[in-house]
Design a protein around this motif. Structure first.
Motif, PDB file in Angstrom:
ATOM      1  N   VAL A 149       0.877  -1.183   0.000  1.00 14.78           N
ATOM      2  CA  VAL A 149       0.000   0.000   0.000  1.00 14.78           C
ATOM      3  C   VAL A 149       0.910   1.227   0.000  1.00 14.78           C
ATOM      4  O   VAL A 149       1.683   1.432   0.940  1.00 14.78           O
ATOM      5  N   THR A 150       0.828   2.029  -1.054  1.00 18.88           N
ATOM      6  CA  THR A 150       1.678   3.218  -1.189  1.00 18.88           C
ATOM      7  C   THR A 150       0.840   4.370  -1.722  1.00 18.88           C
ATOM      8  O   THR A 150      -0.320   4.202  -2.092  1.00 18.88           O
ATOM      9  N   ARG A 151       1.473   5.564  -1.769  1.00 17.72           N
ATOM     10  CA  ARG A 151       0.793   6.702  -2.370  1.00 17.72           C
ATOM     11  C   ARG A 151       0.691   6.483  -3.881  1.00 17.72           C
ATOM     12  O   ARG A 151       1.537   5.821  -4.483  1.00 17.72           O
ATOM     13  N   GLY A 152      -0.339   7.058  -4.473  1.00 17.99           N
ATOM     14  CA  GLY A 152      -0.592   6.787  -5.881  1.00 17.99           C
ATOM     15  C   GLY A 152       0.139   7.705  -6.831  1.00 17.99           C
ATOM     16  O   GLY A 152       0.371   7.365  -7.977  1.00 17.99           O
ATOM     17  N   ARG A 153       0.513   8.892  -6.386  1.00 15.03           N
ATOM     18  CA  ARG A 153       1.187   9.834  -7.275  1.00 15.03           C
ATOM     19  C   ARG A 153       2.167  10.671  -6.469  1.00 15.03           C
ATOM     20  O   ARG A 153       2.085  10.735  -5.249  1.00 15.03           O
ATOM     21  N   GLU A 206       3.433  -2.709   4.024  1.00 17.84           N
ATOM     22  CA  GLU A 206       3.674  -3.936   3.257  1.00 17.84           C
ATOM     23  C   GLU A 206       3.235  -5.134   4.093  1.00 17.84           C
ATOM     24  O   GLU A 206       3.737  -5.367   5.184  1.00 17.84           O
ATOM     25  N   PHE A 207       2.261  -5.893   3.559  1.00 20.00           N
ATOM     26  CA  PHE A 207       1.760  -7.099   4.202  1.00 20.00           C
ATOM     27  C   PHE A 207       2.432  -8.317   3.572  1.00 20.00           C
ATOM     28  O   PHE A 207       2.548  -8.403   2.344  1.00 20.00           O
ATOM     29  N   LYS A 208       2.860  -9.244   4.401  1.00 16.70           N
ATOM     30  CA  LYS A 208       3.272 -10.562   3.930  1.00 16.70           C
ATOM     31  C   LYS A 208       2.212 -11.544   4.407  1.00 16.70           C
ATOM     32  O   LYS A 208       2.135 -11.890   5.576  1.00 16.70           O
ATOM     33  N   VAL A 209       1.338 -11.948   3.473  1.00 22.03           N
ATOM     34  CA  VAL A 209       0.155 -12.744   3.804  1.00 22.03           C
ATOM     35  C   VAL A 209       0.460 -14.213   3.516  1.00 22.03           C
ATOM     36  O   VAL A 209       0.904 -14.562   2.423  1.00 22.03           O
ATOM     37  N   ASP A 227      -5.113   8.437  -5.236  1.00 20.08           N
ATOM     38  CA  ASP A 227      -4.133   8.916  -4.268  1.00 20.08           C
ATOM     39  C   ASP A 227      -3.418   7.758  -3.573  1.00 20.08           C
ATOM     40  O   ASP A 227      -2.302   7.925  -3.077  1.00 20.08           O
ATOM     41  N   VAL A 228      -4.081   6.592  -3.502  1.00 23.07           N
ATOM     42  CA  VAL A 228      -3.503   5.420  -2.840  1.00 23.07           C
ATOM     43  C   VAL A 228      -3.483   4.261  -3.828  1.00 23.07           C
ATOM     44  O   VAL A 228      -4.449   4.049  -4.562  1.00 23.07           O
ATOM     45  N   GLU A 229      -2.395   3.522  -3.849  1.00 25.92           N
ATOM     46  CA  GLU A 229      -2.273   2.341  -4.698  1.00 25.92           C
ATOM     47  C   GLU A 229      -2.138   1.108  -3.814  1.00 25.92           C
ATOM     48  O   GLU A 229      -1.433   1.130  -2.795  1.00 25.92           O
TER      49      GLU A 229
END
Length: 680
Positions: A149-153, A206-209, A227-229
């Motif tokens: 999960v990060t920012r989109g731009r 960051e998830f490690k599932v 805004d979020v990726e």
């Protein structure tokens, strides 16, 4: 008896779709495709690698079967990544180093072969062998998934406005990370999480599932362009793995069981057969989901997955869906006493509470089905099919009626007829035949290429129309959602108002309770005659006086208590004197005009502190003895003051008379003197 109601959505075994694929030519690379669906074979045509991938993604088959995955060459990894969730790539000839020819495998499984140089024939054999559970699944991914999960731009450069935007994006990233974390916890999927904090939010998470990408399908959705990726990336194996394929027939051949599961940090698993016998009992701490699946698969094929609580945990529902098994949920969560009673009936002891809960759930499901299963067993004994009792019971549980189940088992028992096998040619004509057929297929492909492209355009138009309809439906859904949210918000506000009113009412009740106790004490004192009740006025005004007259009445001899007499004048004081009140008690000092009127009328007035008045809201009392003594003392003092004033007044009158008399005598003497002077 009526059928049991605890089976949720009983479904028959879902027919599977298998695509057999074989290479036609290397340059350019083209493939022959044959489909197998519910026992029916159909030639699908010739495909390039790109069109083959698109075809697979649109049809979403259960299995893509090939005689050798080396035919994909350098595109193997790309092909595996493009497969839809739930689609397996199977090499039917075996794992590398142990491969056998298609023809020998076909003869072994009673499949007639024809032209072994025809790619469509080889694709057909691959599909048929895969349908019988022959081959090895190609494993390209671990049972782990990375979710980023990060920012989109990019934030870019800027001043205060840009700083606010950056903080907003970091808050959105934090909210999305919390949302995914909550979804994984609700689904009981284990994971590790690493985050990078920034601006009171998160720069990334960051998830490690520890689950396969199939398990996350529909649970976590990727997001891009905002805004979020959110990116979901399966963990690829360093080397490809090969696992024996368990086809539909292989699943049917396994022992049918009822499985009870107790999820949690320690997972409890219990399995019993359809006759009520315990098959397995196990518990393990931090047991991965994949290991739970493998453990159950090695025991048998679950037709029912049971839980001891209502509603069913998401972990149990997921396992039931994975095995296409019915889900048993008790009408209400089982109590500990009930679980212990079930285990006493079984005559077995367990190692821990998790095994107890799992076994109680499985046995409760069996007891609910027991009358039906005993009826099936009795009918099978009459028909002479006792050997296949478990298979028939499993089909009945899955939703078949008894006649259909017996018919399927009977047809499955019929011996297969021997098939004739044709001998191949005695000389090698394979290169010539292959070349001729390749050219014929290429001509055929070119002739229908244009038609296929037109069909693609039509399909795209249909997709566009479908997407437009979905957008319209989505807009309507959003509108309904907004209305529901507004309604919910209004209800929440209403609840807050009612809660506030309830708190205020409780405070009033508490205060009134205290006042009631005091009033009761005052009433007791009044009844005993040791206290005098006072009639209370908040202010000394005409309106308040009218209210007191209207509600209680004022009679001669009453004692009034005024909280705030400020601003009162002579007129209202004269009215009180006219009504004949006995005394006036105030909380604050009386104004001068009122004091003068009452003093002149000899109406006593006091302050509450002087008499120790006890007051509760509209009620007040004063001890009778104290009041009477104060009145007597005040009237006596006033009488003494009046006598002193009267004496002073008389003395003044006498003095004034003496002075006037002296003046009068002097005036007469002067007049007589003037008269004598005139005579002289």
């Amino acid at each position: 008896m009526p059928p049991p109601t605890f089976l949720q959505n009983p479904q028959r075994v879902r027919p599977i779709l298998i695509l057999g694929v074989d290479v036609i030519s290397e340059h350019p690379k083209r493939f022959a495709v044959v489909s197998w669906f519910n026992g029916r074979l159909e030639r699908k045509g010739e495909f390039t690698l790109y069109r083959l991938i698109r075809f697979i993604q649109s049809k979403r088959p259960d299995i893509v079967a090939m005689d050798s995955i080396t035919e994909l060459g350098d595109d193997l990894r790309k092909f595996l990544r493009a497969l839809p969730s739930g689609t397996k790539l199977v090499q039917v000839t075996g794992r590398p180093g142990e491969q056998r020819s298609l023809q020998s495998l076909a003869r072994e499984h009673g499949i007639r072969t024809f032209d072994r140089f025809d790619p469509y024939e080889e694709a057909k054999l691959s599909a048929l062998l895969a349908s019988k559970g022959v081959g090895y699944e190609v494993l390209a991914f671990e049972d782990e998934v990375i979710i980023r999960v990060t920012r989109g731009r990019s934030h870019g450069k800027g001043g205060w406005s840009q700083d606010r935007y950056r903080k907003r994006v970091h808050n959105l990233v934090r909210d999305k990370v919390r949302e995914i974390e909550e979804s994984l916890r609700r689904a009981d999927i284990p994971f590790d999480l690493e985050t990078e904090e920034k601006d009171y939010g998160l720069a990334k998470g960051e998830f490690k599932v520890y689950a396969s990408r199939e398990e996350l399908a529909g649970l976590i959705r990727p997001m891009r362009g905002g805004d979020v990726e959110v990116r979901i990336q399966p963990v690829e194996r360093a080397e490809l793995g090969f696992a024996p394929l368990k086809g539909e027939e292989a699943v049917m051949g396994r022992k049918s069981i009822i499985v009870g599961i107790d999820p949690g940090i320690t997972v409890g698993i219990a399995a019993i057969d359809l006759s009520g016998n315990i098959v397995a009992l196990h518990s393990q701490r931090n047991m991965p989901v994949g290991e739970v699946f493998r453990f159950i698969s090695e025991i048998g094929h679950p037709v029912i997955v049971a839980t001891d609580v209502k509603p069913a945990p998401g972990f149990v529902e997921k396992i039931a869906r994975s095995f296409k098994a019915s889900l048993f949920v008790p009408r209400e969560s089982l109590r500990v006493e009930e679980k212990n009673e079930l285990l006493r009936n079984l005559g077995i002891s367990v190692d821990d509470d998790h095994q107890r809960d799992a076994l109680a759930a499985a046995y409760k499901a069996y007891l609910r089905l027991k009358p039906k299963l005993e009826h099936v067993e009795a009918r099978l004994r009459e028909a002479g099919l006792s050997r296949k009792a478990d298979e028939v019971k499993a089909l009945v549980i899955q939703g078949y009626n008894l006649g259909e189940a017996m018919q399927r088992v009977t047809l499955r028992e019929r011996p297969r007829e021997e098939e004739e096998h044709e001998e191949g040619p005695s000389f090698d004509v394979r290169p010539y035949i292959r070349r001729i057929r390749e050219l014929e297929r290429r001509i055929e492909f070119l002739e229908r290429e244009n038609a296929e492209l037109r069909e693609v355009i039509k399909e795209q138009k249909r997709v566009i129309g479908r997407l437009e309809r979905r957008i319209a439906d989505y807009d309507e859904e959003i509108r309904r959602k907004v209305l529901r949210e507004r309604e919910l918000e209004a209800k929440v506000k209403r609840i807050e108002v009612l809660e506030k009113q309830l708190r205020e009412a409780k405070a009033v009740i508490e205060r009134l309770g205290r006042d009631l106790v005091q009033v009761k004490r005052m009433n007791v004192v009044e009844i005993r005659g040791s206290a005098v009740p006072l009639k209370v006025m908040n202010v000394l005004s005409w309106r308040e006086l009218e209210r007191l007259e209207r509600e209680i009445g004022i009679k001669r001899g009453d004692v009034l208590f005024v909280v705030n007499p400020a601003g009162a004048g002579r007129a209202i004081a004269e009215e009180l004197v006219e009504k004949g009140i006995k005394a006036l008690i105030t909380e604050k000092p009386l104004p001068g005009p009122v004091r003068n009127v009452l003093r002149e009328a000899h109406v006593p007035f006091f302050t509450g502190d002087e008499l120790d008045v006890k007051r509760v809201d509209e009620f007040a009392v004063v001890e009778r003895e104290t009041l009477e003594r104060a009145i007597e003392e005040l009237l006596a003092r006033w009488e003494e003051e009046d006598r002193e004033r009267e004496a002073e007044r008389l003395l003044r009158l006498v003095e004034e008379y003496r002075i006037e008399r002296v003046k009068e005598l002097r005036r007469k003497a002067e007049e007589e003197a003037r008269a004598e002077h005139r005579k002289a």
